[in-house]
Motif scaffolding. Structure first.
Motif, PDB file in Angstrom:
ATOM      1  N   SER A 192      -2.091  13.231   0.913  1.00 16.88           N
ATOM      2  CA  SER A 192      -3.321  14.025   1.917  1.00 16.88           C
ATOM      3  C   SER A 192      -2.347  13.657   3.008  1.00 16.88           C
ATOM      4  O   SER A 192      -1.356  15.406   3.687  1.00 16.88           O
ATOM      5  CB  SER A 192      -3.576  13.373   2.484  1.00 16.88           C
ATOM      6  OG  SER A 192      -4.364  14.176   4.011  1.00 16.88           O
ATOM      7  N   ARG A 193      -0.815  13.607   2.771  1.00 17.24           N
ATOM      8  CA  ARG A 193       0.236  13.443   4.064  1.00 17.24           C
ATOM      9  C   ARG A 193       1.463  14.484   3.336  1.00 17.24           C
ATOM     10  O   ARG A 193       2.211  15.392   4.223  1.00 17.24           O
ATOM     11  CB  ARG A 193       1.087  12.213   4.449  1.00 17.24           C
ATOM     12  CG  ARG A 193       2.850  12.254   4.991  1.00 17.24           C
ATOM     13  CD  ARG A 193       2.383  10.989   5.929  1.00 17.24           C
ATOM     14  NE  ARG A 193       3.315  10.644   6.221  1.00 17.24           N
ATOM     15  CZ  ARG A 193       5.183  10.175   6.958  1.00 17.24           C
ATOM     16  NH1 ARG A 193       5.305   9.405   5.646  1.00 17.24           N
ATOM     17  NH2 ARG A 193       5.611  10.535   7.086  1.00 17.24           N
ATOM     18  N   ALA A 194       1.316  14.413   1.803  1.00 16.05           N
ATOM     19  CA  ALA A 194       2.457  14.736   1.223  1.00 16.05           C
ATOM     20  C   ALA A 194       1.996  16.248   1.084  1.00 16.05           C
ATOM     21  O   ALA A 194       2.760  17.358   1.457  1.00 16.05           O
ATOM     22  CB  ALA A 194       2.453  14.968  -0.099  1.00 16.05           C
ATOM     23  N   ASP A 195       1.024  16.824   1.458  1.00 16.10           N
ATOM     24  CA  ASP A 195       0.026  17.908   1.067  1.00 16.10           C
ATOM     25  C   ASP A 195       0.353  18.477   2.716  1.00 16.10           C
ATOM     26  O   ASP A 195       0.673  19.933   2.504  1.00 16.10           O
ATOM     27  CB  ASP A 195      -0.917  18.333   0.928  1.00 16.10           C
ATOM     28  CG  ASP A 195      -1.642  17.738  -0.220  1.00 16.10           C
ATOM     29  OD1 ASP A 195      -0.683  18.186  -1.555  1.00 16.10           O
ATOM     30  OD2 ASP A 195      -2.551  17.262  -1.126  1.00 16.10           O
ATOM     31  N   SER A 196       0.386  17.970   3.350  1.00 12.25           N
ATOM     32  CA  SER A 196       0.373  18.734   5.255  1.00 12.25           C
ATOM     33  C   SER A 196       1.462  18.856   5.402  1.00 12.25           C
ATOM     34  O   SER A 196       2.042  19.759   5.698  1.00 12.25           O
ATOM     35  CB  SER A 196      -0.296  17.596   6.333  1.00 12.25           C
ATOM     36  OG  SER A 196      -0.181  17.865   6.831  1.00 12.25           O
ATOM     37  N   THR A 197       2.446  17.565   4.659  1.00 11.58           N
ATOM     38  CA  THR A 197       4.178  18.554   5.150  1.00 11.58           C
ATOM     39  C   THR A 197       4.585  19.729   4.587  1.00 11.58           C
ATOM     40  O   THR A 197       5.251  20.759   4.682  1.00 11.58           O
ATOM     41  CB  THR A 197       4.577  16.987   4.334  1.00 11.58           C
ATOM     42  OG1 THR A 197       4.853  16.025   4.821  1.00 11.58           O
ATOM     43  CG2 THR A 197       6.337  17.454   4.600  1.00 11.58           C
ATOM     44  N   LYS A 198       4.066  19.730   3.403  1.00 13.55           N
ATOM     45  CA  LYS A 198       4.177  21.303   2.038  1.00 13.55           C
ATOM     46  C   LYS A 198       4.119  22.110   3.394  1.00 13.55           C
ATOM     47  O   LYS A 198       3.983  23.273   3.418  1.00 13.55           O
ATOM     48  CB  LYS A 198       4.251  20.831   0.947  1.00 13.55           C
ATOM     49  CG  LYS A 198       3.955  22.237   0.239  1.00 13.55           C
ATOM     50  CD  LYS A 198       3.088  22.641   0.016  1.00 13.55           C
ATOM     51  CE  LYS A 198       3.362  24.031  -0.529  1.00 13.55           C
ATOM     52  NZ  LYS A 198       2.280  25.428  -1.005  1.00 13.55           N
TER      53      LYS A 198
END
Length: 366
Positions: free
Chosen positions: A44-50
């Motif tokens: 979830s954190r990676a998707d938000s960062t992207k």
């Protein structure tokens, strides 16, 4: 050729098996291996960062280059690995036009001289902007683009592999479950069970290995945040330097224009004084004139029934004493003359205020 056909057939079989497993999961007909909460949080954190990096990157591009056609051109040149042709920006073009206009109007005229000064300032602003755009592109946009086109693509690739490994694992679990069910009904040890258990162990190993690789990449998002934070500080510093230089250039221009305006006013006043002296009149700054007008008590002067006019103030004027009226440039006042007053002065009224005003500071309106 035979090997390629077999590999193609094997790949097709794997794809078909994964498709069946995926469809069954969507309809809730088969079990699905769930990732642990920490792993889901990393995803979830990676998707938000992207997503946010992409939005910030696109909007920063718009900020630095508002023209969409120019952005497309720069994108194409970048993809073709070619250098974007150097063209003057809007400020430089404006400065160039102003200086060309000054040549046409005459650089010795007040308007032409001012156009030259403002045009030169605009060209300097354009140069400062060009430097700011280059610094921001290298220090801020490039790291964001590298993340989106490099790190994120690697993460996405490994996530797809992990998803495939999970589908394979769950397919193996389903086959083992069916084999054991068939074994219990047949009451014998089936080779199918041994095969299914072996495939499950292999699938579990590959899934665990891929999950670890993907986890390490996702945990690297924290380092990405640190890097982007440093780039953000550099972007703010570049913006600060850009606006500071623009402010300094505009301040210098304002001082230069104010100096030119003061010289113009002095020239007008000198011309008015020399013209007045040549015609036998007295100077508005002549003490004798001041004494003469002081004999008139301004507070007792009444506006005539006829002969009053409106006048526009050309320049600011500070009253020398209580008998004079201070003026602000561009304001409108009522003026008239009274017997005994020097011709270089008029009585001016603004609301309830009244006092002497110099004619050279006024433009009489019809």
């Amino acid at each position: 050729m035979d090997f390629n056909v077999k590999k193609l057939a094997s790949d097709a079989g794997i794809f078909f098996t994964r498709a069946i497993q995926f469809t069954g999961e969507k309809f809730g007909q088969v079990e699905k291996t769930e990732l642990d909460a920490h792993f889901e949080n990393l995803l979830s954190r990676a998707d938000s960062t992207k997503n946010w990096t992409e939005k910030i990157f696109r909007q920063t591009e718009v900020l630095l280059q508002p023209n969409p056609s120019s952005r497309i051109e720069e994108f194409l040149y970048e993809k073709l690995d070619r250098t974007v042709p150097s063209r003057p920006n809007n400020e430089e073009l404006l400065g160039h036009y102003m200086q060309d206009a000054a040549k046409d109007f005459g650089p010795g005229t007040p308007y032409g001289d001012t156009l030259i000064k403002v045009g030169d300032c605009e060209r300097r602003l354009g140069s400062v902007q060009r430097e700011f755009l280059q610094t921001s592109a290298i220090g801020f946009l490039t790291p964001l683009r590298n993340f989106l086109e490099g790190d994120w693509r690697t993460i996405s690739k490994e996530r797809r592999l992990l998803e495939n490994r999970r589908l394979d694992l769950d397919s193996c679990k389903a086959r083992l479950k069916k084999a054991k069910l068939a074994e219990s009904k047949a009451a014998l040890w089936s080779e199918e069970v041994d095969k299914a258990e072996h495939e499950l162990r292999v699938a579990q190993t590959e899934f665990d290995r891929q999950a670890e690789v993907t986890r390490l990449l996702l945990e690297g998002i924290s380092s990405t945040h640190v890097n982007h934070l440093r780039c953000l500080h550099e972007f703010v510093e570049a913006q600060t330097a850009y606006y500071k230089q623009c402010h300094l250039h505009m301040q210098d221009l304002q001082k230069e224009l104010d100096s030119c305006l003061s010289m113009t006013i002095s020239t007008i006043i000198s011309y008015a004084l020399s013209h007045s002296m040549a015609s036998g009149g007295s100077s508005p700054l002549d003490p004798a004139s001041a004494v003469e007008t002081d004999t008139l008590k301004i507070e007792e002067v009444q506006a005539p029934a006829t002969g009053t006019r409106k006048a526009k103030v050309l320049y600011d004027y500070d009253a020398a004493d209580t008998s004079e009226l201070s003026l602000l440039a561009d304001e409108l006042i009522t003026v008239y003359t009274v017997p005994g007053m020097d011709s270089d002065w008029l009585v001016g009224e603004r609301g309830n205020q009244k006092g002497k005003v110099p004619v050279t500071y006024l433009e009489l309106l019809s």
